[in-house]
Structure formats: structure tokens, C-alpha cells
Design an enzyme around this catalytic site. Sequence first.
Site, PDB file in Angstrom:
ATOM      1  N   GLY A  76       0.960  -1.335  -0.154  1.00  0.00           N
ATOM      2  CA  GLY A  76      -0.087  -0.038   0.042  1.00  0.00           C
ATOM      3  C   GLY A  76       0.834   1.278  -0.095  1.00  0.00           C
ATOM      4  N   GLU A 127       5.284  -5.660   2.140  1.00  0.00           N
ATOM      5  CA  GLU A 127       4.919  -6.332   0.787  1.00  0.00           C
ATOM      6  C   GLU A 127       4.385  -5.318  -0.174  1.00  0.00           C
ATOM      7  OE1 GLU A 127       3.077  -9.600   2.153  1.00  0.00           O
ATOM      8  OE2 GLU A 127       1.126  -8.661   2.007  1.00  0.00           O
ATOM      9  N   GLY A 135       3.629  -3.558  -3.665  1.00  0.00           N
ATOM     10  CA  GLY A 135       3.478  -3.905  -5.201  1.00  0.00           C
ATOM     11  C   GLY A 135       3.742  -2.956  -6.150  1.00  0.00           C
ATOM     12  N   CYS A 194     -17.139   0.580 -26.330  1.00  0.00           N
ATOM     13  CA  CYS A 194     -18.414   0.972 -26.277  1.00  0.00           C
ATOM     14  C   CYS A 194     -18.784   0.998 -24.720  1.00  0.00           C
ATOM     15  CB  CYS A 194     -19.404   0.034 -26.952  1.00  0.00           C
ATOM     16  SG  CYS A 194     -18.917   0.215 -28.971  1.00  0.00           S
ATOM     17  N   GLU A 195     -18.300   1.975 -23.931  1.00  0.00           N
ATOM     18  CA  GLU A 195     -18.740   2.069 -22.411  1.00  0.00           C
ATOM     19  C   GLU A 195     -18.582   3.613 -22.206  1.00  0.00           C
ATOM     20  OE1 GLU A 195     -19.924  -0.115 -20.094  1.00  0.00           O
ATOM     21  OE2 GLU A 195     -19.568  -1.797 -21.335  1.00  0.00           O
TER      22      GLU A 195
END
Length: 415
Positions: A237, A272, A274, A343-344
Site C-alpha cells: 500500500g 510487501e 507492489g 463502447c462504454e
Amino acid sequence: MTTDDPPPIRRLSEWDAARLRDLADEHGTPLYVIDQGRVRENVANLEQAFHAEAISYAVKANTVRTTLETVADTGLDAECASAGEVKRAVEAGFEAVRYTAVNPPAADLDHVVSLSDAVEDLDLVITIGAADTLAALEERGYDGPLAIRVNPGVGAGHHAKVTTGDAPKFGVPFDRVPDLASDVLDRGFDLVGLHAHAGSGIHDEDDLQAHRELVARMGELARDLDHDLDFLNVGGGLGVPYRPDEAPLNLDRVASATREAAGDLDATLGIEPGRYVVADAGVLLTTVNTVKPTPETTVVGVDAGMTTLLRPAMYDAYHEIRSLAPDADDREATAATVAGPICETADVLGRDRPLPAPERGDVLAIGNAGAYGYEMASNYNSRPRPAVVSLDGSESELAVERETLSDLTRLEIEQ
Ligand SMILES: *Cc1c(COP(=O)(O)O)cnc(C)c1O
């Protein structure tokens, strides 16, 4: 910090525009570019700040083989969320692998347990987030080390982020951990660690305060267990500045706050990250297909969309966008809404961005695309997934091929 330390962050403006244009020419777009040199710098910065802590890379942020190999070479451990991630981490050369089983499918447990037998010298720890995963592991004859994932967000009076950051889906409720720990030991397992990860991320002072509370609770819990642990892992995080005016995270501060909040421990403190390892090491290149003036904004249609980079559509995430046009400096700034080909309505990569007046054929670069970019790409709208190019110094090589239209139907059974 000394002057030899790598810069804390690489901004989108610092990428070499001519080199990125050449890569777009050579490999086509949309194209992810990931710079292994910057991945190493991020690891070096983390190691400098968290010198006493164990650092694992949460591989789900970027599992491209080349990236995994780079991180494995630095000596970090791997934090994995699925059997597929464990397999890829082992193949890339990680020696220490943590498998955090979130509602693990039976096939995942089968695979991970068989790997623990098959791969010699693999340092594997399985982290369980529910009591019944213990039974499932017992059934499979697993007798390796275990850790417990804790859901630290309990009761009132705790910061909202701690409570909401860890939804009930994740981890064992705080108050039930001592009982589960006894159960783990009674059944003859080796309990080596406690683990917690709040999904919300550390960006500002409020987040850091929430992080302190999480770590302090975990420290207390570790001391209250009458069992010696090897490690206490307090999750990932660590935030990165997505906006150009945002300051980089002060890693030294986060590290000392973490140490201080944990208190006296006989166990190794672990983190940890990422995102922090890979976010600013990656950019996404995309080509302008259409430029459409409308009364509200100029709509710039590009060949990357939510199927290439999902974060803006899924989280309303901000990603910086830069024009790589050679004459960009001579063009007038235009408020541009950069939209993909899906198409969104949500398929927008950035709204009302001041871009040098875009033209058809321009290449745009989207920043901080190294984390959760390629990983979340999909085939929705029958769009092939993009290619990935890996840079290392002045070298570049194709790391993942572009999918083709025939790949889209590869798994279909002809009737
Ligand atoms: C995703 C994840 C991480 C990494 O989170 P970042 O925000 O990318 O640092 C760490 N630990 C666990 C268990 C995760 O699921």
C-alpha cells in the site's frame, strides 16, 4: 539520503520522448513500456528506507516475466495471491514465496501444495485468511510453515480507513486470531507469522496515521500470542504520486513510523509493496485515432482504452497524459478528453487535460502505468491485449507479444 541515491520518483516528463516514439514505431500501439533500471532503483530506495525490514514484492502489480526476474535478482521475496502467481514467481527465480490464500480455490491449493513438494529449496509460507483453509491444507497433507492473515479493522474508535480498508472478505477477525493460532499449533503446524494488508494505501498524513494504528494493533497481537513468530508482515500500500503536482511519499518517514508503531518485537517486521516497485517504471503508449471538437471539450480518440488500462474506469484513477509529438512545444494547449475505443461511457483515460493541440497519428504517453496496467488488461469488445516492451539501459526487447485477432478465438471449440 546521499546524492548517489536514485531519485525518489520518475516523472512522466522525464521519459525520453524520441525513444518512446521509436518504440511505438517499431512495435505499434497500444504498447506498455517497462524500464527494468527504474524497477531496480525503486527496490534500492525501498531497501534504503526499510533497511531492517524484510521486503516482499506483491507480484500482482506486474507479473511480466522480465519484471519478475529483475525483482527476483534484487533478492526480494515474492508475495503471491494465486497459484498462477506462485508458479510464475517460482519460474522467475524467487527463492522465498509467500502465498496469501484469499478464498483459495481447491485447484490453487492443490497446485501450491504440490509445488512445495516438487521444488527443492523453495522457501514457501502459506498465509491463511480463514479457519477452514487450515482444514483444506490438512486434507492435502501440507506440513510446511503457515502464517495467519489478520483483519485488523475491528470496533469503533479506529480510523475509518483501517475498518473499510480491510473488508470482511480479507483475513481472520482480530479477536479470533489467538484461538486460530492455538488451533494451528494444536494440529501440529508451524506458525511462523502474522500478516495484515489494508487495501487503501498510504498517500497522505491521514493514511499514515491509519497505517500506524494497523501496525500498532498487529504489534500488540504478536506480543499477546504466547508463541514465537519469525515475522510480522504489515502489508503493502505504499502510494505513488499519480498527479504531477503530488509529492513523492517520504519513505524514510513511513519506515520509521512503521518501526515505531510495531514496538518491541522478537520477529522480523516485513512489508510487501507492489505498486511502489513498478508504477513509475512503466508507461503506456497510445496513438490518436480521431480528434473531435465538441461544445464541451475536444474528444481525443486513442487506441488504448479501459481494456488496456482499467484503473481510470474502475477506480476513477488519475493517470498523467503527455503528448510525444516532436513539435508539441509549438502547439497551443487544448482541453482534451482522451477516450478509448470501447463502447462504454466509462472508457475515458483522462478528462479535460491541457494537451498540446492533438492531431491524428500523435503518440501519447500515459504515466505510472507499470502497476496494475497490463495485469488488468482484458479482451472485452474483442480487443486483443497490447504488447509489452522491456527496457534496460539503452537496450530494449519485446517482453510480451501483442495478441492477434485469431488469439481471441483460440480457446473456442468449433461445433
Ligand atoms: C495487493 C497486495 C499488496 C500490494 O499492494 P500495493 O498497494 O500494490 O502495494 C500487498 N499485500 C497483499 C496481500 C496484497 O493483496
